[in-house]
Design an enzyme around this catalytic site. Sequence first.
Site, PDB file in Angstrom:
ATOM      1  N   LYS A 106       0.859  -1.181   0.000  1.00 49.19           N
ATOM      2  CA  LYS A 106       0.000   0.000   0.000  1.00 49.19           C
ATOM      3  C   LYS A 106       0.897   1.233   0.000  1.00 49.19           C
ATOM      4  CE  LYS A 106      -3.943   1.897   2.643  1.00 49.19           C
ATOM      5  NZ  LYS A 106      -4.813   1.671   3.827  1.00 49.19           N
ATOM      6  N   SER A 181      -9.687   1.552   2.820  1.00 49.70           N
ATOM      7  CA  SER A 181      -8.835   2.348   1.963  1.00 49.70           C
ATOM      8  C   SER A 181      -7.752   1.545   1.228  1.00 49.70           C
ATOM      9  CB  SER A 181      -8.159   3.420   2.809  1.00 49.70           C
ATOM     10  OG  SER A 181      -7.280   2.830   3.753  1.00 49.70           O
ATOM     11  N   SER A 205      -9.888  -0.796   6.916  1.00 48.57           N
ATOM     12  CA  SER A 205      -9.257  -0.551   5.616  1.00 48.57           C
ATOM     13  C   SER A 205      -8.548  -1.738   4.990  1.00 48.57           C
ATOM     14  CB  SER A 205      -8.274   0.614   5.719  1.00 48.57           C
ATOM     15  OG  SER A 205      -8.986   1.827   5.717  1.00 48.57           O
TER      16      SER A 205
END
Lengths: 517, 481
Positions: A106, A181, A205
């Site tokens: 990420k 996310s 997330s």
Amino acid sequence: MLLMKKMAVLKSHGLFDIVLEMRGGASLSLTSLTAHELSELLDKRELSSKELTVAHLERIGSVDDKVKAFTTLTAEHALLQAEEIDKKRVHGEKLSPLAGIPMALKDNMCTRGIRTTCSSKILEDFVPPYDATVTEKLNSAGTVLLGKCNMDEFAMGSSTENSGFFATRNPHDLNAVPGGSSGGSAAAVAAQEAVFALGSDTGGSIRLPASFCGVVGLKPTYGCVSRYGLIAYASSLDQIGPLTRDMTDCALVMSAIAGHDPKDSTSAPMDIPDYSKYLVNNVKGMKIGLPKEYFGAGIDPQVLAYLQQAIGKLEEMGAICEEVSLPHTMYALPAYYIIAPAEASSNLARYDGVQYGLRVEAEDIVSMYCKTRSQGFGDEVKRRIMLGTYALSSGYYDAYYMKALKVRTLVKRDFDHVFENYDCLLTPTSPTVAFNHGEKADDPLTMYLSDICTIPVNLAGIPSLSLPFGQVNGRPVGLQLIGKAFDEGTLLRVGYSLEQSTNLTKPLPALKGGSRA
Amino acid sequence: MSQKYETVIGLEIHVELKTATKIFCPCPNEFGGEPNTHVCPVCLGLPGVMPVFNKRVLEFAVKAGLALSCEIASYSKFDRKNYYYPDLPKNYQVSQYDLPICKLGSVEINNNGEVKTIGITRIHMEEDAGKLLHGGATITSSNYSRVDLNRTGVPLIEIVSEPDLRSAEEARAYMEKMKAILEYLDVSDVKMEQGSLRCDANISLRLVGAEKLGTKAEIKNMNSFRSLQRAIEYEVERQTEILDEGGRIVQETRSWDEEKGITVSMRSKEEAHDYRYLPEPDLVPIIVDPKWVNELRASLPELPDARKKRFVKELGLSEYDAGIITGSRALADYFDEVMIKYNDPKTVANWVMGELLRLINAGDMEITENKIKPDQFAALLQLQADGTISGKMAKTVFEEMFATGKGPETIVKEKGMVQISDEGALATLIEKVIAANPRSVEDYKAGKEKAIGFLVGQIMKETKGQANPGVVNKLLIEKMK
Ligand SMILES: [Zn+2]
């Protein structure tokens, strides 16, 4: 020739069926395997890390214009890492099970010399001079970094539509959001662009995108994985965890990234467990709580039906599933939207145009701050900075922030209480499957409700796992397992048992439906 | 003029601790250095970094708390103080808000003989900010400013006093006492000029006898004991004038302008920051083991007051002399070392306070910069005591020692400064002088005892000052009988 050889190898490992289901050549089929399957092939020298990396880069080349999982690709870097591991393997060095496995991070985890943007314009050109601890750990495990994954800006969002660059699509249905996310990380794994990825979870997330994209996602206990080098959203809630194709990979990645880190004072003083030992297909006598607050109104009947199927399966295998209550669940969401923005308002203060990142020149320092932050941050980030600033302001602190901390304690006590009698809890990860792009984008409050099942866990700091279990109209359903602090083992065991006893946990991506993509 | 108003002062002192490394990262904690060379991702506040608390900072803070008779918190924590300034890379300072490490202490000050106890409200730990080098005079009037983050993350303690001080002199005496205590504890360089000791003053006036505190002004930017005293004196005068004219004091922060000798308004109460304190989520609470605190307490060095008492009682020094010498640990240590080789407290005290401090003050130096080694100092006093050199010579030799660091014997030899005490050697010269000055001899014999001074002077002149004046005096009296 090569293709035939590979097919033979795959067949000899009982993996032929999977290969047959895939369209395209051998490269494509390689990208469908799990880390532990690939590790075996690499170990036997039936495959090189370079070949595997090339296969993934080709896969990215062919699908990422639809999925848009990556903010930055590091192809050259990946090939160098792969070659190095291949050399080590030839020299007979002892390698970790993840050595040579292509993966993605990420884009809020710092990578030295590789830009790390948090999917924000304010950090668009930021190249960290240091590695996050997870980056270092994966480097020393010999993994191959393919690139950095798109996300909601600064991890604020539930759909990866809040990226400062572009929205990521759900590989199962390109009209759907991948969740957020960590949407880029989950989509990359689901679309077979990376074998596994790391995400971060502040209020869901990792688990929400895992659920929406049909992969396994684990949010470990707070303090289990070092946060050093993770660009903070809400420090007391953030936790890094794996997104993988199955439970075995989840355990492998956890063993590589967990453990105490002297650079993170909040990391737990623990030895690194071998999580693989929890991969046991046996839930006999296990007590699993079903918190009624998670099964109430708003849950999609088809999602509920899969949940009931899972419960039936667990009972069939000898587990005891009973309804329990977590009475303060309804207060978790509002408390989260005080605590997380309060911390964020402070964590994000450093993006001011002075030292690094975007700077918009202006006539004086205050105007420079204003212009830089106005142009650098997206709406959702600004919204949460304002919420947090307000909540911490003198005169409001007790009414909001202090009260939220009290709620947090009550939510935690709810869990402590049920865990006196239960080994773990089972809930939906989300009341619904993935929603459509744009469906909730203009309605922050509805969007916030996407995380209603995942947020309480972050407030309590306990571990939680999302596991795919069936599909509704081609969109995956996620089961959420919640455990006691530092008892990731039980979650792995229950997840593994379900995975071994049904064919519902590995939905394959269609990569269709994205006419607008 | 009779006192109409009572001055009320509270001081907030910032002390840079001299730990080897910074408070939250492994960077060296050193003064100076090329800009931005003592930095790392952590103190630069780069995205993703996390602080790790340097336990030496806790030790130093607890020592300070113990020396100031504070309660030491068994549970304490860090908080973020949020405000935007370019010398603060994270735009928050890691500090302590509601649970400081030390509270409720006190310290005794001596203001020209008047002893008074001043309350200590709290001591907390925090990180220092960097430095700005403006292209122009101020941040607002400059086209550019440069940021040096070497100082960012240097450990500080802030010591907050109760509003117990009543005059600029008391405030100065308090600061001097703090400096001495911190120096004795060896936790800080305590150099106001270099900023390792800094101070803000809260000043208000109230009618004599009134209980309620008046509106205060906070004065910043005082870089020496002298400027602290001057700033307070100025501020008291300013507030007195306003009140006398029937005006009201505005609660505000004011800056001391050393050149102009005035305080100027920086920001009003309305413009004051809302720091939006937040418990620091990247650090864990600080749990202090009472056993460890007791160990620290037992290991504290002798503090200025105790040492002063000992010097008075055991060495027979006057209160005043003992106060001056123990006012600085370096000076008192030096004194003790000279005493090991030359055990005459009064003589050593006279020399230390007279000659040594005179030269040090004239050179604007620190005691530790003094080149005279304690054993050389003792040797000089010994040369004087056994009559090898005169007192006057000793002072000349001392200055030479101070300037060059040479030993007293070397200097005496180089300059041929040995005193002539041999009676045989002096007798001829004395007879010659008596013969040459019959008038003075007559005067002396007639009872004018002063006349002998002239004769001694003549002999000293003949010997270029090397004759032992005591011996000369004795011989003259004998010869003139
Ligand atoms: Zn540093």
